[in-house]
Design an enzyme around this catalytic site. Sequence first.
Site, PDB file in Angstrom:
ATOM      1  N   ASP A   1       0.830  -1.197   0.000  1.00  0.00           N
ATOM      2  CA  ASP A   1       0.000   0.000   0.000  1.00  0.00           C
ATOM      3  C   ASP A   1       0.862   1.242   0.000  1.00  0.00           C
ATOM      4  O   ASP A   1       2.084   1.181   0.177  1.00  0.00           O
ATOM      5  CB  ASP A   1      -1.038  -0.008   1.128  1.00  0.00           C
TER       6      ASP A   1
ATOM      7  N   ASN B   1      -4.400  13.121   0.422  1.00  0.00           N
ATOM      8  CA  ASN B   1      -5.768  13.595   0.212  1.00  0.00           C
ATOM      9  C   ASN B   1      -6.084  14.804   1.087  1.00  0.00           C
ATOM     10  O   ASN B   1      -6.704  15.773   0.633  1.00  0.00           O
ATOM     11  CB  ASN B   1      -6.770  12.472   0.503  1.00  0.00           C
TER      12      ASN B   1
ATOM     13  N   HIS C   1      -8.583  15.272  -3.110  1.00  0.00           N
ATOM     14  CA  HIS C   1      -8.781  13.933  -3.670  1.00  0.00           C
ATOM     15  C   HIS C   1      -8.361  13.832  -5.133  1.00  0.00           C
ATOM     16  O   HIS C   1      -7.984  12.753  -5.595  1.00  0.00           O
ATOM     17  CB  HIS C   1     -10.238  13.515  -3.506  1.00  0.00           C
TER      18      HIS C   1
ATOM     19  N   ASP D   1      -6.048  10.918  -6.444  1.00  0.00           N
ATOM     20  CA  ASP D   1      -6.346  10.085  -7.610  1.00  0.00           C
ATOM     21  C   ASP D   1      -5.171  10.049  -8.581  1.00  0.00           C
ATOM     22  O   ASP D   1      -4.859   9.011  -9.163  1.00  0.00           O
ATOM     23  CB  ASP D   1      -7.585  10.618  -8.336  1.00  0.00           C
TER      24      ASP D   1
ATOM     25  N   GLU E   1      -5.992   2.379  -1.066  1.00  0.00           N
ATOM     26  CA  GLU E   1      -4.613   2.467  -1.542  1.00  0.00           C
ATOM     27  C   GLU E   1      -3.868   1.148  -1.389  1.00  0.00           C
ATOM     28  O   GLU E   1      -2.638   1.102  -1.381  1.00  0.00           O
ATOM     29  CB  GLU E   1      -3.866   3.574  -0.798  1.00  0.00           C
TER      30      GLU E   1
ATOM     31  N   ARG F   1      12.403  -3.915  -6.442  1.00  0.00           N
ATOM     32  CA  ARG F   1      12.603  -3.054  -7.617  1.00  0.00           C
ATOM     33  C   ARG F   1      11.441  -2.073  -7.752  1.00  0.00           C
ATOM     34  O   ARG F   1      11.643  -0.895  -8.067  1.00  0.00           O
ATOM     35  CB  ARG F   1      12.734  -3.901  -8.887  1.00  0.00           C
TER      36      ARG F   1
END
Length: 304
Positions: free
Chosen positions: A174, A182, A187, A191, A217, A237
Amino acid sequence: MTDEDKTVIAQINAIDLDRNKLPQGNASLVQYSGNALGKRYEMVKERLSIGRSVEADITISEASVSRIHARISQNMNATIIEDAESANGLFINDQKVVAPTELHDQDMLRLGTVILKFFSRDNMDGFVQDKIYRMATIDSGTDIYNKQFLMDALQMQFQQSKASMKPLALIYFDLDHFKKVNDTYGHNAGDQVLRESTALVKKMVRQDDILGRFGGEEFIIILPDTDSQTAFDLADRIRMACEVHVFNLELNQAGIKQVVPHKQTFSVGIAQYTPQMENPKELLEAADQKLYESKQNGRNKVTM
Protein backbone atom coordinates in the site's frame (compact mmCIF):
# COMPACT_ATOMS: atom_id res chain seq x y z
CA MET A 1 -17.10 4.50 -0.97
CA THR A 2 -15.08 6.78 -3.21
CA ASP A 3 -15.36 6.80 -7.00
CA GLU A 4 -12.06 5.00 -7.43
CA ASP A 5 -13.31 2.06 -5.32
CA LYS A 6 -16.24 1.35 -7.63
CA THR A 7 -16.40 -1.49 -10.11
CA VAL A 8 -17.31 -0.30 -13.58
CA ILE A 9 -20.66 -1.68 -14.77
CA ALA A 10 -20.89 -2.16 -18.51
CA GLN A 11 -23.26 0.14 -20.37
CA ILE A 12 -23.94 -1.17 -23.86
CA ASN A 13 -24.41 2.32 -25.28
CA ALA A 14 -20.93 3.22 -24.02
CA ILE A 15 -19.36 0.60 -26.29
CA ASP A 16 -18.52 1.61 -29.82
CA LEU A 17 -20.49 -0.81 -32.00
CA ASP A 18 -19.49 0.73 -35.32
CA ARG A 19 -17.96 -2.28 -37.09
CA ASN A 20 -15.90 -0.01 -39.33
CA LYS A 21 -14.08 1.28 -36.25
CA LEU A 22 -13.39 -2.10 -34.65
CA PRO A 23 -9.88 -3.49 -35.15
CA GLN A 24 -9.32 -6.71 -37.10
CA GLY A 25 -8.02 -9.45 -34.86
CA ASN A 26 -7.66 -13.16 -34.23
CA ALA A 27 -10.37 -15.74 -33.80
CA SER A 28 -11.51 -16.08 -30.21
CA LEU A 29 -13.49 -18.10 -27.70
CA VAL A 30 -15.80 -16.39 -25.19
CA GLN A 31 -16.79 -18.23 -22.03
CA TYR A 32 -20.56 -18.41 -21.51
CA SER A 33 -20.63 -20.26 -18.17
CA GLY A 34 -18.52 -20.91 -15.09
CA ASN A 35 -16.40 -18.68 -12.89
CA ALA A 36 -14.94 -16.64 -15.77
CA LEU A 37 -18.28 -15.89 -17.42
CA GLY A 38 -17.71 -13.40 -20.27
CA LYS A 39 -13.96 -13.89 -20.53
CA ARG A 40 -12.52 -13.78 -24.05
CA TYR A 41 -9.62 -16.03 -25.04
CA GLU A 42 -7.83 -14.72 -28.11
CA MET A 43 -6.47 -17.53 -30.28
CA VAL A 44 -3.06 -16.21 -31.26
CA LYS A 45 -1.20 -19.48 -31.93
CA GLU A 46 -1.45 -21.89 -34.85
CA ARG A 47 -1.75 -24.74 -32.36
CA LEU A 48 -3.11 -24.45 -28.85
CA SER A 49 -4.61 -26.55 -26.09
CA ILE A 50 -7.58 -25.99 -23.79
CA GLY A 51 -7.82 -27.51 -20.33
CA ARG A 52 -7.68 -27.18 -16.58
CA SER A 53 -3.88 -27.47 -16.44
CA VAL A 54 -1.73 -24.38 -16.07
CA GLU A 55 0.27 -25.84 -18.96
CA ALA A 56 -2.69 -25.38 -21.32
CA ASP A 57 -2.63 -22.40 -23.68
CA ILE A 58 -6.18 -21.60 -22.55
CA THR A 59 -6.64 -22.49 -18.89
CA ILE A 60 -10.20 -23.02 -17.66
CA SER A 61 -10.20 -23.83 -13.95
CA GLU A 62 -13.37 -25.90 -13.71
CA ALA A 63 -13.61 -29.40 -12.22
CA SER A 64 -15.50 -30.81 -15.21
CA VAL A 65 -12.71 -29.80 -17.62
CA SER A 66 -9.86 -32.27 -18.13
CA ARG A 67 -6.26 -31.20 -17.64
CA ILE A 68 -5.89 -31.09 -21.44
CA HIS A 69 -9.43 -31.29 -22.78
CA ALA A 70 -9.15 -30.26 -26.44
CA ARG A 71 -6.62 -29.18 -29.04
CA ILE A 72 -7.03 -26.57 -31.77
CA SER A 73 -5.06 -25.96 -34.96
CA GLN A 74 -5.77 -23.01 -37.21
CA ASN A 75 -4.63 -21.18 -40.32
CA MET A 76 -6.09 -18.43 -42.46
CA ASN A 77 -8.62 -20.84 -44.01
CA ALA A 78 -9.88 -23.05 -41.19
CA THR A 79 -9.94 -23.71 -37.46
CA ILE A 80 -9.94 -27.38 -36.46
CA ILE A 81 -10.72 -28.71 -32.98
CA GLU A 82 -10.36 -32.24 -31.60
CA ASP A 83 -11.02 -33.97 -28.30
CA ALA A 84 -7.83 -34.74 -26.37
CA GLU A 85 -9.33 -37.92 -24.84
CA SER A 86 -11.12 -35.84 -22.20
CA ALA A 87 -13.07 -37.46 -19.38
CA ASN A 88 -16.34 -35.61 -20.05
CA GLY A 89 -16.20 -35.19 -23.80
CA LEU A 90 -16.16 -32.31 -26.25
CA PHE A 91 -19.37 -31.17 -27.93
CA ILE A 92 -20.08 -28.69 -30.74
CA ASN A 93 -23.68 -27.47 -30.88
CA ASP A 94 -24.58 -30.46 -28.65
CA GLN A 95 -23.00 -32.95 -31.04
CA LYS A 96 -20.21 -35.07 -29.58
CA VAL A 97 -16.87 -34.58 -31.32
CA VAL A 98 -15.40 -37.95 -32.31
CA ALA A 99 -12.90 -36.75 -34.94
CA PRO A 100 -11.12 -33.49 -35.81
CA THR A 101 -13.88 -31.03 -36.71
CA GLU A 102 -13.86 -27.61 -38.36
CA LEU A 103 -15.24 -24.77 -36.26
CA HIS A 104 -17.61 -22.24 -37.81
CA ASP A 105 -18.43 -18.75 -36.64
CA GLN A 106 -20.66 -18.73 -33.52
CA ASP A 107 -20.42 -22.48 -32.89
CA MET A 108 -21.15 -23.36 -29.26
CA LEU A 109 -18.57 -25.62 -27.58
CA ARG A 110 -19.13 -27.63 -24.41
CA LEU A 111 -16.18 -28.94 -22.41
CA GLY A 112 -17.62 -30.82 -19.46
CA THR A 113 -20.12 -28.30 -18.12
CA VAL A 114 -18.31 -25.23 -19.49
CA ILE A 115 -19.82 -23.47 -22.51
CA LEU A 116 -17.66 -21.49 -24.97
CA LYS A 117 -18.70 -19.63 -28.10
CA PHE A 118 -16.39 -19.49 -31.10
CA PHE A 119 -15.96 -16.21 -33.00
CA SER A 120 -14.08 -16.27 -36.29
CA ARG A 121 -11.46 -13.66 -37.10
CA ASP A 122 -14.05 -11.87 -39.26
CA ASN A 123 -16.63 -11.56 -36.48
CA MET A 124 -15.94 -8.69 -34.12
CA ASP A 125 -18.69 -9.64 -31.64
CA GLY A 126 -15.90 -11.35 -29.71
CA PHE A 127 -14.13 -8.01 -29.43
CA VAL A 128 -17.30 -6.39 -28.08
CA GLN A 129 -17.67 -9.21 -25.54
CA ASP A 130 -14.09 -8.54 -24.47
CA LYS A 131 -14.87 -4.86 -23.87
CA ILE A 132 -17.90 -5.77 -21.75
CA TYR A 133 -15.78 -8.22 -19.74
CA ARG A 134 -13.08 -5.60 -19.17
CA MET A 135 -15.62 -3.05 -18.01
CA ALA A 136 -16.87 -5.53 -15.40
CA THR A 137 -13.43 -6.53 -14.09
CA ILE A 138 -11.24 -3.41 -14.32
CA ASP A 139 -11.01 -0.80 -11.56
CA SER A 140 -12.06 2.54 -13.04
CA GLY A 141 -9.65 4.67 -11.00
CA THR A 142 -6.43 2.81 -11.79
CA ASP A 143 -7.10 0.73 -14.95
CA ILE A 144 -5.98 -2.50 -13.25
CA TYR A 145 -8.05 -5.49 -12.07
CA ASN A 146 -10.64 -4.91 -9.36
CA LYS A 147 -11.02 -6.78 -6.07
CA GLN A 148 -13.56 -9.32 -7.33
CA PHE A 149 -11.33 -10.33 -10.23
CA LEU A 150 -8.33 -10.55 -7.88
CA MET A 151 -10.11 -12.86 -5.46
CA ASP A 152 -11.33 -15.11 -8.28
CA ALA A 153 -7.83 -15.25 -9.78
CA LEU A 154 -6.26 -15.95 -6.38
CA GLN A 155 -8.70 -18.80 -5.79
CA MET A 156 -7.83 -20.33 -9.16
CA GLN A 157 -4.07 -19.95 -8.74
CA PHE A 158 -4.22 -21.32 -5.19
CA GLN A 159 -6.08 -24.43 -6.34
CA GLN A 160 -3.64 -24.96 -9.20
CA SER A 161 -0.62 -24.65 -6.90
CA LYS A 162 -2.18 -27.04 -4.41
CA ALA A 163 -2.77 -29.59 -7.19
CA SER A 164 0.57 -29.18 -8.99
CA MET A 165 2.80 -28.17 -6.04
CA LYS A 166 4.18 -25.35 -8.18
CA PRO A 167 5.16 -22.24 -6.21
CA LEU A 168 2.82 -19.30 -5.82
CA ALA A 169 3.76 -15.94 -4.29
CA LEU A 170 1.75 -12.90 -3.29
CA ILE A 171 2.88 -9.27 -3.06
CA TYR A 172 0.64 -7.06 -0.91
CA PHE A 173 1.49 -3.35 -0.83
CA ASP A 174 0.00 0.00 0.00
CA LEU A 175 0.94 3.66 -0.33
CA ASP A 176 2.52 5.15 2.79
CA HIS A 177 0.67 8.03 4.50
CA PHE A 178 -1.77 8.26 1.60
CA LYS A 179 -4.46 9.89 3.72
CA LYS A 180 -2.12 12.84 4.17
CA VAL A 181 -1.98 13.32 0.39
CA ASN A 182 -5.77 13.59 0.21
CA ASP A 183 -5.96 15.84 3.28
CA THR A 184 -3.19 18.17 2.10
CA TYR A 185 -3.75 18.37 -1.64
CA GLY A 186 -7.28 17.09 -2.17
CA HIS A 187 -8.78 13.93 -3.67
CA ASN A 188 -7.94 14.86 -7.26
CA ALA A 189 -4.27 14.86 -6.33
CA GLY A 190 -4.77 11.58 -4.50
CA ASP A 191 -6.35 10.09 -7.61
CA GLN A 192 -3.35 11.24 -9.64
CA VAL A 193 -0.95 9.52 -7.23
CA LEU A 194 -2.97 6.30 -7.43
CA ARG A 195 -3.02 6.36 -11.25
CA GLU A 196 0.68 7.15 -11.61
CA SER A 197 1.66 4.60 -8.97
CA THR A 198 -0.20 1.76 -10.64
CA ALA A 199 1.05 2.79 -14.09
CA LEU A 200 4.58 2.59 -12.69
CA VAL A 201 3.98 -0.90 -11.28
CA LYS A 202 2.26 -2.14 -14.46
CA LYS A 203 5.44 -1.45 -16.41
CA MET A 204 7.45 -3.66 -14.04
CA VAL A 205 5.29 -6.74 -13.48
CA ARG A 206 5.78 -9.73 -15.72
CA GLN A 207 3.36 -10.99 -18.35
CA ASP A 208 1.82 -13.73 -16.18
CA ASP A 209 1.63 -11.65 -12.98
CA ILE A 210 -1.82 -10.41 -11.94
CA LEU A 211 -1.93 -6.85 -10.59
CA GLY A 212 -5.08 -5.52 -9.00
CA ARG A 213 -6.51 -3.03 -6.55
CA PHE A 214 -7.63 -4.65 -3.32
CA GLY A 215 -9.21 -1.47 -1.95
CA GLY A 216 -8.40 2.18 -1.30
CA GLU A 217 -4.61 2.47 -1.54
CA GLU A 218 -4.00 -1.29 -1.14
CA PHE A 219 -2.83 -3.45 -4.04
CA ILE A 220 -1.99 -7.08 -4.70
CA ILE A 221 0.20 -8.83 -7.24
CA ILE A 222 -0.39 -12.55 -7.73
CA LEU A 223 2.75 -14.28 -9.01
CA PRO A 224 2.10 -17.79 -10.41
CA ASP A 225 4.98 -20.28 -10.53
CA THR A 226 7.17 -17.88 -8.50
CA ASP A 227 9.22 -18.43 -5.35
CA SER A 228 9.46 -15.93 -2.52
CA GLN A 229 12.97 -14.71 -3.37
CA THR A 230 11.96 -13.86 -6.94
CA ALA A 231 8.90 -12.10 -5.54
CA PHE A 232 11.09 -10.17 -3.11
CA ASP A 233 13.44 -9.04 -5.87
CA LEU A 234 10.52 -7.79 -7.98
CA ALA A 235 8.87 -6.07 -5.01
CA ASP A 236 12.07 -4.27 -4.06
CA ARG A 237 12.60 -3.05 -7.62
CA ILE A 238 9.05 -1.69 -7.56
CA ARG A 239 9.61 -0.07 -4.17
CA MET A 240 12.82 1.63 -5.30
CA ALA A 241 11.27 2.84 -8.57
CA CYS A 242 8.43 4.48 -6.67
CA GLU A 243 10.80 5.96 -4.09
CA VAL A 244 12.72 7.95 -6.72
CA HIS A 245 9.70 8.89 -8.82
CA VAL A 246 8.50 12.50 -8.60
CA PHE A 247 4.73 12.98 -8.74
CA ASN A 248 4.06 16.42 -10.16
CA LEU A 249 0.66 17.11 -8.65
CA GLU A 250 -1.53 19.43 -10.68
CA LEU A 251 -3.42 21.58 -8.19
CA ASN A 252 -6.07 24.23 -8.58
CA GLN A 253 -6.38 26.16 -5.34
CA ALA A 254 -8.58 29.26 -5.18
CA GLY A 255 -8.51 29.45 -8.97
CA ILE A 256 -4.71 29.38 -9.10
CA LYS A 257 -3.15 26.48 -10.98
CA GLN A 258 0.16 25.18 -9.79
CA VAL A 259 2.31 22.05 -9.96
CA VAL A 260 3.63 20.67 -6.67
CA PRO A 261 6.30 17.92 -6.59
CA HIS A 262 5.45 15.00 -4.32
CA LYS A 263 7.41 11.91 -3.25
CA GLN A 264 5.54 8.70 -2.46
CA THR A 265 6.72 5.41 -0.97
CA PHE A 266 5.30 1.88 -0.68
CA SER A 267 5.24 -0.61 2.17
CA VAL A 268 5.26 -4.21 0.98
CA GLY A 269 4.56 -7.66 2.38
CA ILE A 270 5.33 -10.97 0.65
CA ALA A 271 4.00 -14.45 1.33
CA GLN A 272 4.40 -17.78 -0.44
CA TYR A 273 1.97 -20.67 -0.66
CA THR A 274 2.76 -23.63 1.60
CA PRO A 275 1.05 -27.06 1.57
CA GLN A 276 -0.20 -26.38 5.10
CA MET A 277 -2.43 -23.55 3.83
CA GLU A 278 -6.02 -24.69 3.35
CA ASN A 279 -7.43 -21.72 1.41
CA PRO A 280 -6.39 -18.48 -0.33
CA LYS A 281 -7.43 -16.43 2.70
CA GLU A 282 -4.49 -17.87 4.65
CA LEU A 283 -2.05 -16.80 1.93
CA LEU A 284 -3.60 -13.33 1.86
CA GLU A 285 -3.43 -13.01 5.64
CA ALA A 286 0.22 -14.09 5.63
CA ALA A 287 1.08 -11.34 3.12
CA ASP A 288 -0.98 -8.83 5.11
CA GLN A 289 0.98 -9.68 8.25
CA LYS A 290 4.26 -9.03 6.44
CA LEU A 291 2.89 -5.72 5.15
CA TYR A 292 2.04 -4.78 8.74
CA GLU A 293 5.63 -5.56 9.78
CA SER A 294 6.94 -3.27 7.02
CA LYS A 295 4.79 -0.45 8.37
CA GLN A 296 5.80 -1.09 11.97
CA ASN A 297 9.47 -1.01 11.00
CA GLY A 298 9.39 2.43 9.42
CA ARG A 299 7.58 1.95 6.08
CA ASN A 300 9.17 2.05 2.61
CA LYS A 301 10.27 -1.54 3.20
CA VAL A 302 9.72 -5.03 1.79
CA THR A 303 9.17 -7.79 4.37
CA MET A 304 9.16 -11.47 3.47
